[in-house]
Design a protein around this motif. Structure first.
Motif, PDB file in Angstrom:
ATOM      1  N   ASN A 110      -5.953  -6.419  -4.706  1.00  0.00           N
ATOM      2  CA  ASN A 110      -6.504  -5.933  -4.485  1.00  0.00           C
ATOM      3  C   ASN A 110      -6.979  -4.383  -4.191  1.00  0.00           C
ATOM      4  O   ASN A 110      -7.921  -3.468  -5.491  1.00  0.00           O
ATOM      5  CB  ASN A 110      -8.206  -6.259  -3.466  1.00  0.00           C
ATOM      6  N   ASN A 111      -6.022  -3.589  -3.796  1.00  0.00           N
ATOM      7  CA  ASN A 111      -5.456  -2.701  -3.560  1.00  0.00           C
ATOM      8  C   ASN A 111      -4.989  -2.040  -4.479  1.00  0.00           C
ATOM      9  O   ASN A 111      -4.924  -0.889  -5.082  1.00  0.00           O
ATOM     10  CB  ASN A 111      -4.993  -2.736  -1.892  1.00  0.00           C
ATOM     11  N   PHE A 155     -13.463   7.547  -3.087  1.00  0.00           N
ATOM     12  CA  PHE A 155     -12.317   9.432  -2.548  1.00  0.00           C
ATOM     13  C   PHE A 155     -11.200   8.489  -2.013  1.00  0.00           C
ATOM     14  O   PHE A 155     -10.175   9.168  -2.882  1.00  0.00           O
ATOM     15  CB  PHE A 155     -13.686   9.241  -2.153  1.00  0.00           C
ATOM     16  N   LEU A 156     -11.130   7.587  -1.153  1.00  0.00           N
ATOM     17  CA  LEU A 156      -9.920   6.990  -0.765  1.00  0.00           C
ATOM     18  C   LEU A 156      -8.725   6.564  -1.909  1.00  0.00           C
ATOM     19  O   LEU A 156      -7.981   6.977  -1.933  1.00  0.00           O
ATOM     20  CB  LEU A 156     -10.272   6.031   0.847  1.00  0.00           C
ATOM     21  N   TYR A 157      -9.186   5.864  -2.412  1.00  0.00           N
ATOM     22  CA  TYR A 157      -8.511   5.090  -3.812  1.00  0.00           C
ATOM     23  C   TYR A 157      -8.221   6.246  -4.610  1.00  0.00           C
ATOM     24  O   TYR A 157      -6.957   6.505  -5.176  1.00  0.00           O
ATOM     25  CB  TYR A 157      -8.819   4.113  -4.995  1.00  0.00           C
ATOM     26  N   ALA A 158      -9.017   7.721  -5.162  1.00  0.00           N
ATOM     27  CA  ALA A 158      -8.472   8.367  -6.062  1.00  0.00           C
ATOM     28  C   ALA A 158      -7.534   9.261  -5.346  1.00  0.00           C
ATOM     29  O   ALA A 158      -6.663   9.756  -5.780  1.00  0.00           O
ATOM     30  CB  ALA A 158     -10.015   8.993  -6.379  1.00  0.00           C
ATOM     31  N   LEU A 159      -7.512   9.559  -4.351  1.00  0.00           N
ATOM     32  CA  LEU A 159      -6.605  10.507  -3.587  1.00  0.00           C
ATOM     33  C   LEU A 159      -5.462  10.111  -3.064  1.00  0.00           C
ATOM     34  O   LEU A 159      -4.310  10.493  -4.143  1.00  0.00           O
ATOM     35  CB  LEU A 159      -6.748  10.722  -2.205  1.00  0.00           C
ATOM     36  N   THR A 160      -5.289   8.925  -2.461  1.00  0.00           N
ATOM     37  CA  THR A 160      -4.158   8.219  -2.691  1.00  0.00           C
ATOM     38  C   THR A 160      -3.300   7.552  -4.296  1.00  0.00           C
ATOM     39  O   THR A 160      -2.440   8.294  -4.696  1.00  0.00           O
ATOM     40  CB  THR A 160      -4.795   6.797  -1.767  1.00  0.00           C
ATOM     41  N   GLY A 161      -4.148   7.303  -5.043  1.00  0.00           N
ATOM     42  CA  GLY A 161      -3.580   7.555  -6.240  1.00  0.00           C
ATOM     43  C   GLY A 161      -3.180   8.098  -7.263  1.00  0.00           C
ATOM     44  O   GLY A 161      -1.922   8.633  -7.363  1.00  0.00           O
ATOM     45  N   ILE A 162      -3.696   9.381  -7.132  1.00  0.00           N
ATOM     46  CA  ILE A 162      -3.243  10.822  -7.450  1.00  0.00           C
ATOM     47  C   ILE A 162      -2.111  11.256  -6.582  1.00  0.00           C
ATOM     48  O   ILE A 162      -0.874  11.971  -7.577  1.00  0.00           O
ATOM     49  CB  ILE A 162      -4.533  11.458  -7.768  1.00  0.00           C
ATOM     50  N   LEU A 163      -2.482  11.569  -5.597  1.00  0.00           N
ATOM     51  CA  LEU A 163      -0.817  11.862  -4.740  1.00  0.00           C
ATOM     52  C   LEU A 163       0.396  11.396  -5.166  1.00  0.00           C
ATOM     53  O   LEU A 163       1.240  11.645  -5.265  1.00  0.00           O
ATOM     54  CB  LEU A 163      -1.232  12.019  -3.267  1.00  0.00           C
ATOM     55  N   MET A 194       5.479  -5.241   2.887  1.00  0.00           N
ATOM     56  CA  MET A 194       6.276  -4.879   1.850  1.00  0.00           C
ATOM     57  C   MET A 194       6.019  -5.324   0.613  1.00  0.00           C
ATOM     58  O   MET A 194       6.250  -5.355  -0.464  1.00  0.00           O
ATOM     59  CB  MET A 194       7.502  -5.461   2.295  1.00  0.00           C
ATOM     60  N   GLY A 195       5.488  -6.873   0.048  1.00  0.00           N
ATOM     61  CA  GLY A 195       4.739  -7.166  -1.088  1.00  0.00           C
ATOM     62  C   GLY A 195       4.401  -5.605  -2.175  1.00  0.00           C
ATOM     63  O   GLY A 195       4.043  -6.167  -3.343  1.00  0.00           O
ATOM     64  N   THR A 196       3.373  -5.558  -1.383  1.00  0.00           N
ATOM     65  CA  THR A 196       2.412  -4.381  -2.096  1.00  0.00           C
ATOM     66  C   THR A 196       2.885  -3.471  -2.844  1.00  0.00           C
ATOM     67  O   THR A 196       3.319  -2.841  -3.256  1.00  0.00           O
ATOM     68  CB  THR A 196       1.183  -4.397  -1.108  1.00  0.00           C
ATOM     69  N   THR A 197       4.139  -3.010  -1.475  1.00  0.00           N
ATOM     70  CA  THR A 197       4.564  -1.602  -1.841  1.00  0.00           C
ATOM     71  C   THR A 197       5.756  -2.530  -3.456  1.00  0.00           C
ATOM     72  O   THR A 197       6.496  -1.359  -4.075  1.00  0.00           O
ATOM     73  CB  THR A 197       5.763  -1.489  -0.558  1.00  0.00           C
ATOM     74  N   ALA A 198       6.628  -2.963  -2.814  1.00  0.00           N
ATOM     75  CA  ALA A 198       6.845  -3.803  -4.358  1.00  0.00           C
ATOM     76  C   ALA A 198       6.631  -3.977  -5.875  1.00  0.00           C
ATOM     77  O   ALA A 198       7.050  -2.889  -6.731  1.00  0.00           O
ATOM     78  CB  ALA A 198       7.858  -4.867  -3.459  1.00  0.00           C
ATOM     79  N   TRP A 199       5.418  -4.519  -5.726  1.00  0.00           N
ATOM     80  CA  TRP A 199       4.612  -4.233  -6.817  1.00  0.00           C
ATOM     81  C   TRP A 199       4.064  -3.004  -7.398  1.00  0.00           C
ATOM     82  O   TRP A 199       3.951  -3.147  -8.124  1.00  0.00           O
ATOM     83  CB  TRP A 199       3.457  -5.502  -6.533  1.00  0.00           C
ATOM     84  N   PHE A 200       3.570  -2.884  -6.676  1.00  0.00           N
ATOM     85  CA  PHE A 200       3.008  -1.159  -6.901  1.00  0.00           C
ATOM     86  C   PHE A 200       3.331   0.050  -7.595  1.00  0.00           C
ATOM     87  O   PHE A 200       3.912   0.548  -8.823  1.00  0.00           O
ATOM     88  CB  PHE A 200       1.609  -0.533  -5.445  1.00  0.00           C
TER      89      PHE A 200
END
Length: 251
Positions: A77-78, A137-145, A175-181
């Protein structure tokens, strides 16, 4: 032997490249902020923009090891909420990459990470009294950065780590979310860097292949270390290594 001659690296440079490959493997299955030392190492040998094309194939190999160990623990979801904004960040990185020098890239990345760290430390001190606004806004800022810093210097790991800790992710989901992202982002970057920057020549693919043993060793040691860390210590190590890496980028 022709491959080694084509790469034209001295023995001293080979040692540093092997060390960088080890850090990449370790960062993918252990502590992601350990990717940061690999960035200046490779940049010192291949140059700023050129180093991004050298590191990218190694990162993808590291992603494969990370997915092998952690593929079942992703929080999709994230990831879905971040991806559209991350693509915007990648596009901005491509554009800015043609006009901003390496020193400015590093300063921007370092300042972004330090701001994220300050916010995280503040929220942890506030404890349950602080509410995390999980909005667009949180998702937009994190994603763009993440997209921008990933495109500029393959340095989005600390920002994404701070975001996941900010969201309260536990170790395996982290760890799993980081790996796939990052697997998705790094695969996306390949055609972008070939088309717009032309900085992934065939010799860098050969170099990544040669570095597989070093990447694998780092990945295995990363898994072993993570298993021994409890949640609280894991968070503290992430914060410490991220802060050190961000400060070093300023100098």
């Amino acid at each position: 032997m022709q491959i080694f001659h084509m790469l034209n690296l001295s023995m001293y440079q080979w040692v540093w490249v092997i060390l960088a490959a080890f850090f990449i493997g370790f960062s993918k299955t252990g502590i992601s902020s350990f990717m940061m030392p690999a960035i200046p190492i490779v940049a010192g040998i291949f140059g700023g923009k050129g180093s991004t094309g050298v590191v990218l194939p190694m990162l993808i190999l590291g992603d494969v090891f990370a997915l092998y160990y952690y593929n079942r623990h992703a929080e999709w979801n994230n990831i879905r909420k971040l991806l559209p904004w991350t693509l915007v960040g990648l596009a901005l990185g491509i554009i800015v990459g043609n006009y901003v020098d390496d020193k400015q890239f590093k300063a921007f990345i370092a300042i972004s990470v330090l701001i994220c760290l300050f916010i995280l430390i503040y929220t942890e001190r506030k404890g349950e009294n602080f509410h995390v606004p999980q909005n667009a806004f949180l998702y937009a800022l994190t994603g763009i950065l993440c997209g921008f810093t990933s495109m500029i210097g393959n340095a989005a790991g600390p920002i994404f780590s701070v975001y996941l800790l900010f969201m309260g992710f536990k170790k395996n989901d982290f760890m799993g979310t980081t790996a796939w992202f990052f697997f998705i982002i790094n695969i996306t970057k390949v055609p972008l860097q070939i088309i717009f920057w032309n900085n992934i020549p065939i010799k860098t693919v050969f170099l990544a292949g040669i570095m597989i043993p070093a990447i694998a060793l780092g990945a295995v040691l990363g898994v072993l270390l993570i298993k021994k860390l409890n949640e609280k210590l894991f968070h503290r190590v992430i914060l410490l290594v991220t802060a050190i890496a961000a400060i070093k980028l300023l100098f």
